[in-house]
Design a protein around this motif. Sequence first.
Motif, mmCIF file in Angstrom:
data_model
loop_
_atom_site.group_PDB
_atom_site.id
_atom_site.type_symbol
_atom_site.label_atom_id
_atom_site.label_comp_id
_atom_site.label_asym_id
_atom_site.label_seq_id
_atom_site.Cartn_x
_atom_site.Cartn_y
_atom_site.Cartn_z
ATOM 1 N N ALA A 198 0.766 -1.265 -0.006
ATOM 2 C CA ALA A 198 -0.187 0.002 -0.169
ATOM 3 C C ALA A 198 0.918 1.223 -0.064
ATOM 4 O O ALA A 198 0.565 2.333 -0.590
ATOM 5 C CB ALA A 198 -0.912 -0.100 1.202
ATOM 6 N N LEU A 199 1.894 1.180 0.634
ATOM 7 C CA LEU A 199 2.861 2.270 0.573
ATOM 8 C C LEU A 199 3.327 2.440 -0.848
ATOM 9 O O LEU A 199 3.518 3.656 -1.247
ATOM 10 C CB LEU A 199 4.066 1.969 1.552
ATOM 11 C CG LEU A 199 5.178 3.101 1.589
ATOM 12 C CD1 LEU A 199 4.678 4.335 2.153
ATOM 13 C CD2 LEU A 199 6.185 2.597 2.587
ATOM 14 N N GLY A 200 3.743 1.417 -1.394
ATOM 15 C CA GLY A 200 4.244 1.484 -2.653
ATOM 16 C C GLY A 200 3.019 2.271 -3.747
ATOM 17 O O GLY A 200 3.500 3.043 -4.615
ATOM 18 N N ILE A 201 2.028 1.613 -3.435
ATOM 19 C CA ILE A 201 1.004 2.401 -4.259
ATOM 20 C C ILE A 201 0.834 3.886 -3.998
ATOM 21 O O ILE A 201 0.502 4.814 -4.829
ATOM 22 C CB ILE A 201 -0.358 1.700 -3.848
ATOM 23 C CG1 ILE A 201 -0.460 0.324 -4.448
ATOM 24 C CG2 ILE A 201 -1.835 2.519 -4.483
ATOM 25 C CD1 ILE A 201 -0.230 0.033 -5.854
ATOM 26 N N MET A 202 1.002 4.468 -2.774
ATOM 27 C CA MET A 202 1.061 5.574 -2.399
ATOM 28 C C MET A 202 2.128 6.521 -2.923
ATOM 29 O O MET A 202 1.859 7.640 -3.637
ATOM 30 C CB MET A 202 1.057 5.905 -0.960
ATOM 31 C CG MET A 202 -0.277 5.661 -0.364
ATOM 32 S SD MET A 202 -0.393 5.893 1.393
ATOM 33 C CE MET A 202 0.855 5.105 2.216
ATOM 34 N N VAL A 203 3.126 5.843 -3.355
ATOM 35 C CA VAL A 203 4.314 6.393 -3.949
ATOM 36 C C VAL A 203 4.063 6.512 -5.417
ATOM 37 O O VAL A 203 4.276 7.628 -6.098
ATOM 38 C CB VAL A 203 5.703 5.487 -3.747
ATOM 39 C CG1 VAL A 203 6.752 5.944 -4.756
ATOM 40 C CG2 VAL A 203 5.998 5.690 -2.218
ATOM 41 N N TYR A 219 8.833 3.948 -9.303
ATOM 42 C CA TYR A 219 9.553 3.610 -8.085
ATOM 43 C C TYR A 219 8.533 2.654 -7.158
ATOM 44 O O TYR A 219 8.855 1.711 -6.667
ATOM 45 C CB TYR A 219 10.050 4.627 -7.402
ATOM 46 C CG TYR A 219 11.355 5.455 -7.918
ATOM 47 C CD1 TYR A 219 12.119 4.915 -8.732
ATOM 48 C CD2 TYR A 219 11.491 6.825 -7.811
ATOM 49 C CE1 TYR A 219 13.206 5.612 -9.169
ATOM 50 C CE2 TYR A 219 12.643 7.552 -8.453
ATOM 51 C CZ TYR A 219 13.180 6.858 -9.279
ATOM 52 O OH TYR A 219 14.450 7.561 -9.872
ATOM 53 N N GLY A 220 7.211 3.448 -7.028
ATOM 54 C CA GLY A 220 6.553 2.696 -6.171
ATOM 55 C C GLY A 220 6.141 1.114 -6.866
ATOM 56 O O GLY A 220 5.773 0.488 -6.003
ATOM 57 N N GLY A 221 5.833 1.205 -8.187
ATOM 58 C CA GLY A 221 5.684 0.055 -8.688
ATOM 59 C C GLY A 221 6.794 -1.248 -8.655
ATOM 60 O O GLY A 221 6.489 -2.104 -8.434
ATOM 61 N N ALA A 222 7.986 -0.629 -8.538
ATOM 62 C CA ALA A 222 9.152 -1.354 -8.078
ATOM 63 C C ALA A 222 8.861 -2.115 -6.824
ATOM 64 O O ALA A 222 9.073 -3.209 -6.500
ATOM 65 C CB ALA A 222 10.476 -0.838 -8.532
ATOM 66 N N LEU A 223 8.307 -1.111 -5.923
ATOM 67 C CA LEU A 223 8.391 -1.594 -4.517
ATOM 68 C C LEU A 223 7.032 -2.508 -4.302
ATOM 69 O O LEU A 223 7.173 -3.724 -3.654
ATOM 70 C CB LEU A 223 8.121 -0.302 -3.521
ATOM 71 C CG LEU A 223 7.729 -0.668 -2.012
ATOM 72 C CD1 LEU A 223 9.055 -1.328 -1.573
ATOM 73 C CD2 LEU A 223 7.382 0.585 -1.400
#
Length: 285
Positions: free
Chosen positions: A128-133, A260-264
Amino acid sequence: MKDSARGLLLVTSGILVLSFDGLLVRLAQTDGWSIVFWRGLLMFLALGVFSLSAKSRASVRAHPLLSASSALLLALISIFFVLAIIHTQVANVVIILCTAPLFAALFTRFFLGEHVALHTWLAIGVAALGIMVVFAGAFSASDLTGNGYALLSSAAVGANLTLLRRHPDLQRMPLIALGGLMAALIAWPNAQPFGLGSSSYWVLALMGLIQMPLATLLINNATRYLPSAEVALFYLLESVLGTLWVWYFLEETPTHAALYGGALVIATLVAHAGLTLRLRPAVPA
């Protein structure tokens, strides 16, 4: 193949196919109710023949209320998703759909009493943090109606996955066919199904005959082998892929934050899948 590996293969394949949904809805270039009508009716036609088997009929007769409930939830998922895409940006919809694992985990915990592993909760939080990014640089004020539809679709996803997890003996194919028929019937009064352009019909045929039946069948069958919260977790991957397809085909360029968020998100899903395979013992056949 171990049950966990089989479930991961099913849900990953299903989400990959499903990730084209937002792009196809946009390419259909028509109103939401007409899209819901045609893709629901075509899903029913595509799977209805296979649902006439004695095993499928027996499953529905043995569990009429459960079958109707799952079919209705599938219809609502389709309706709310399409209306959300029509009313707001694809990015808004897919980020809200990331709440599906939370709904599934809550429903699983409180209605089924099934333990949700700590690493699943952690994976949901990190992803979810990655999605926020992903959407940090582009997420703006959106239409409340579209966001509301997306939230309802997410809740219906979590509820249906939990129901199927609780009743793995339910035959999935007739439920998907009935869900498509229900969606078409609900949409019919508001649809204009015979006034579309030829290109719209081609896109709707692809969506209703191939993409949605295949994706839904794969994802729903994954609940035979994985908890609903873990299956729903993979909808986070759809949010990344769905955004990338719109970028590639419609030239909506993602920001660095999206990359970056997608990679996370992808790294989190890979790590979670590895832990799932290591920690869950194989269930004897």
